[in-house]
Every structure is written in structure tokens, then in C-alpha cells.
Write a protein that holds these residues in place. Structure first.
Motif, PDB file in Angstrom:
ATOM      1  N   ASP A 154       0.713  -1.153  -0.313  1.00  0.00           N
ATOM      2  CA  ASP A 154       0.180   0.404  -0.068  1.00  0.00           C
ATOM      3  C   ASP A 154       1.165   1.339  -0.172  1.00  0.00           C
ATOM      4  OD1 ASP A 154      -1.548  -1.988   0.797  1.00  0.00           O
ATOM      5  OD2 ASP A 154      -3.365  -0.941   2.302  1.00  0.00           O
ATOM      6  N   LEU A 157       2.227   2.105  -3.278  1.00  0.00           N
ATOM      7  CA  LEU A 157       1.976   2.052  -4.496  1.00  0.00           C
ATOM      8  C   LEU A 157       1.340   3.782  -4.622  1.00  0.00           C
ATOM      9  CD1 LEU A 157       0.196   1.578  -6.661  1.00  0.00           C
ATOM     10  CD2 LEU A 157      -1.616   0.858  -4.880  1.00  0.00           C
ATOM     11  N   ALA A 158       0.738   4.340  -2.903  1.00  0.00           N
ATOM     12  CA  ALA A 158       0.895   5.568  -2.835  1.00  0.00           C
ATOM     13  C   ALA A 158       1.846   6.682  -2.844  1.00  0.00           C
ATOM     14  CB  ALA A 158       0.389   5.724  -0.870  1.00  0.00           C
ATOM     15  N   VAL A 197      -5.715   4.363  -3.881  1.00  0.00           N
ATOM     16  CA  VAL A 197      -4.415   3.237  -3.226  1.00  0.00           C
ATOM     17  C   VAL A 197      -6.023   2.215  -2.498  1.00  0.00           C
ATOM     18  CG1 VAL A 197      -2.977   3.103  -1.974  1.00  0.00           C
ATOM     19  CG2 VAL A 197      -3.038   5.102  -2.973  1.00  0.00           C
ATOM     20  N   ARG A 201      -5.712  -1.852  -4.081  1.00  0.00           N
ATOM     21  CA  ARG A 201      -5.305  -2.586  -3.831  1.00  0.00           C
ATOM     22  C   ARG A 201      -6.169  -3.983  -2.719  1.00  0.00           C
ATOM     23  NH1 ARG A 201      -2.149  -5.619  -2.680  1.00  0.00           N
ATOM     24  NH2 ARG A 201      -0.780  -5.650  -0.835  1.00  0.00           N
ATOM     25  N   VAL A 267      -3.265   4.281   4.712  1.00  0.00           N
ATOM     26  CA  VAL A 267      -3.269   5.688   3.696  1.00  0.00           C
ATOM     27  C   VAL A 267      -3.620   6.332   4.499  1.00  0.00           C
ATOM     28  CG1 VAL A 267      -4.700   6.652   1.689  1.00  0.00           C
ATOM     29  CG2 VAL A 267      -4.296   4.292   1.905  1.00  0.00           C
TER      30      VAL A 267
END
Length: 327
Positions: A154, A157-158, A197, A201, A267
Motif C-alpha cells: 500500500d 503504491l501511495a 490506493v 489494493r 493510507v
């Protein structure tokens, strides 16, 4: 479908059993979190003004906060009050814990609800698009993208999305620093990257599961029989393919509910969202036991409730078979 009393009794027993298990899980979780909080160095009295308070002042502050009470008794007192809806008072600022976490919970809840609203149609559409055309370019593209996204953590990707869309292209805000709930509601672009995000995921494994379910159902004899009988495509999809293909995904969605909740918290930390994760991090730093326990109790109850609802839906969902193919 009508349910007889004999069918309702096992369902009621299942409901009671799962509810009891959920309550036990929540109790164990709270005990573990409280125990871990005790293992952290210092307490709220040590953290507050530790540079200027002497030993006597810290002892007086500890007594004022109620930290002189035995930990087990302190936990039981909090638990009894929490059962009535009273989460106590924050050690850090003296505010009622319920009021302190209400705003952050709204922000986190907004993220979770929007993510779920985007997640469900995306998973169904992408999974069915790939599963109805196995081996096609669309199937390969959906599978490749879902595997690629699923392999990236996560926070990675963020960071990648922030670097590309926020910093390089300047299209979206990189963080929530300086933003509150009112700002987020007025400027929804703040939500784009966090939602991307979270949804990416969580959706990645579910898309492949729905796709596999559709492919498996299409190979069943009763589907071929339905086609020979001239069952309309829409009826075939809604009455026969969808219930069977989505049944495994419904069960996985229960476990994904936990992933959705944890994804929201991760996140929030990455994007500095003023949600419950930020409040929890601050409470841990302040050794604020009532706030920590309240956040764990609320988020744990939500996660257990999601699992319970998914399990109940799975109990009620009876997959279609060859019976009634011609309907």
C-alpha cells in the motif's frame, strides 16, 4: 425463497454463535492492546511536561489521572464504562474521548464508504468482463494489472502515485496537511489518491476471484443446458452465473473488509489524513490509554461487524444449480 422454521433455527444458532465469537475476539483484542500499552516506556504522567515536573509532581499527576490504580482494575473500570457508551476522558487534554474521536472517525468513515462504493462495481464489472471472455486480450489485461497491483504494498503504491500525479504532473494534492473534513468535502480532489490506493489494493485479489468463479460456472453442464433451452443472456447472467460466481467472492469480502479497514488506516498515515489513524498515532505518543482503547474498540467492532454481515450473507446466499434452469 421462503424459509421454514426448521431452516431459521440453524440460522439463528449461527447468528448467536458468530456474535459470541465476535464479542470474544473484541475482548481479547482489547486485553492485548492494553497489555502492549503497559509495556511501552513511561505513562501519560511521564510524557506530560516530563522535562519540568519533578518526581513529586509526576506522582501527583499520576494520581490525578488515575494511573495509581492497578492496571487490571483500571482496564475493568474502563471496560464497564465503555459498555454504557462512556469511553472516559483523554489523559492528554481532558476532553471526552467520544467527542475527541468523533471527527476523525467521520473522515475515516467517509474514506471507507467511498472506497466500498467504488470497490464493489469495479470488482464485479472487471471480474465478469475477464471471466466471460477467458483467454482474450481483455482477460489478460485485467489479470496482469490485478497481479501487478496486488504485488505492490500500500505505502509503495501511495508513494508512486504521489510522485507521478502530485509532484510530477501537479494534478492532485500530495497530502492532507492543512486540510480538515470541511476542506475535504469542499475539495474532493484530496480524496482521489487515497481512494485510488485503497480500492486498487483491495480490488486486485477480488477481481481474480470473481473472474475464476465466472470461468468455473461457465463450464458447468447446467449453463450449457440453459443455453440450449434458449434462456436469455440477461437471465442467464443474473439468475445462474452471478449467484454461483459471486458466492466465493462474498466470503472473501469478509476477510477483505479487514483489509479495507487496515488499508484506510495505512493510507491515512501516508497521506496525513486527519482520520482515526492520525488520532491513534498521537494517542500512542501521549500514552493516552482511554483514547487508544476507544479507537481499538470502535474499529475492532466495525471489522467484526463487517465479517458477521458477510458471513450472514453467505449463509443466506444459496447458489443456483441446474434446478430451474429453464426459468
Amino acid at each position: 425463497m421462503s424459509w421454514s422454521r426448521s431452516a431459521e433455527r440453524p440460522f439463528a444458532r449461527f447468528l448467536l454463535r458468530r456474535t459470541g465469537i465476535g464479542v470474544a475476539q473484541l475482548g481479547i483484542l482489547l486485553v492485548l492492546v492494553f497489555g502492549l500499552a503497559l509495556l511501552m516506556p513511561g505513562d501519560a504522567a511521564d510524557v506530560q511536561n516530563s522535562d519540568v515536573f519533578g518526581a513529586e509532581q509526576r506522582a501527583a499527576n499520576r494520581e490525578l489521572l488515575g494511573l495509581d490504580i492497578a492496571p487490571a482494575q483500571r482496564f475493568l473500570d474502563w471496560l464497564g464504562n465503555a459498555a454504557t457508551g462512556d469511553f472516559g476522558t483523554s489523559y492528554a487534554n481532558g476532553e471526552p474521548v467520544a467527542e475527541l474521536i468523533a471527527g476523525p472517525l467521520l473522515v475515516s468513515g467517509l474514506l471507507a464508504v467511498l472506497a466500498l462504493a467504488l470497490l464493489l462495481p469495479l470488482v464485479v464489472l472487471a471480474g465478469f468482463a475477464a471471466g466471460l471472455h477467458p483467454g482474450s486480450w481483455l482477460d489478460r489485461a485485467v489479470t496482469t494489472v490485478s497481479i501487478a497491483v496486488d504485488s505492490v504494498p500500500d505505502f509503495v503504491l501511495a508513494v508512486l502515485l504521489v510522485g507521478w500525479l502530485a509532484l510530477d504532473l501537479g494534478l492532485l494534492p500530495a497530502t492532507f496537511i492543512g486540510a480538515d473534513l470541511e476542506t475535504v468535502l469542499r475539495r474532493p480532489e484530496y480524496l482521489v489518491l487515497p481512494l485510488a490506493v485503497i480500492v486498487a489494493r483491495v480490488a486486485a485479489p477480488l477481481v481474480r476471484l470473481v473472474r475464476a468463479g465466472v470461468v468455473d460456472v461457465l463450464e458447468q453442464p447446467y449453463i450449457a443446458q440453459a443455453r440450449r433451452l434458449g434462456v436469455r443472456r440477461r437471465s442467464l447472467l443474473l439468475r445462474h452465473i452471478a449467484p454461483n460466481a459471486l458466492a466465493p467472492a462474498m466470503q472473501e469480502l469478509g476477510r477483505t473488509g479487514d483489509g479495507l479497514l487496515s488499508g484506510v488506516l495505512i493510507v491515512e498515515a501516508v497521506f496525513v489524513v486527519p482520520g482515526i489513524a492520525s488520532e491513534l498515532i498521537g494517542a500512542i505518543g501521549n500514552r493516552d490509554e482511554p483514547v487508544i482503547l476507544a479507537i481499538v474498540a470502535v474499529t475492532g467492532t466495525i471489522a467484526i461487524g463487517i465479517n458477521l454481515l458477510i458471513d450472514l450473507a453467505g449463509q443466506r446466499m444459496v447458489p443456483c444449480s441446474a434446478d430451474g434452469v429453464g426459468e
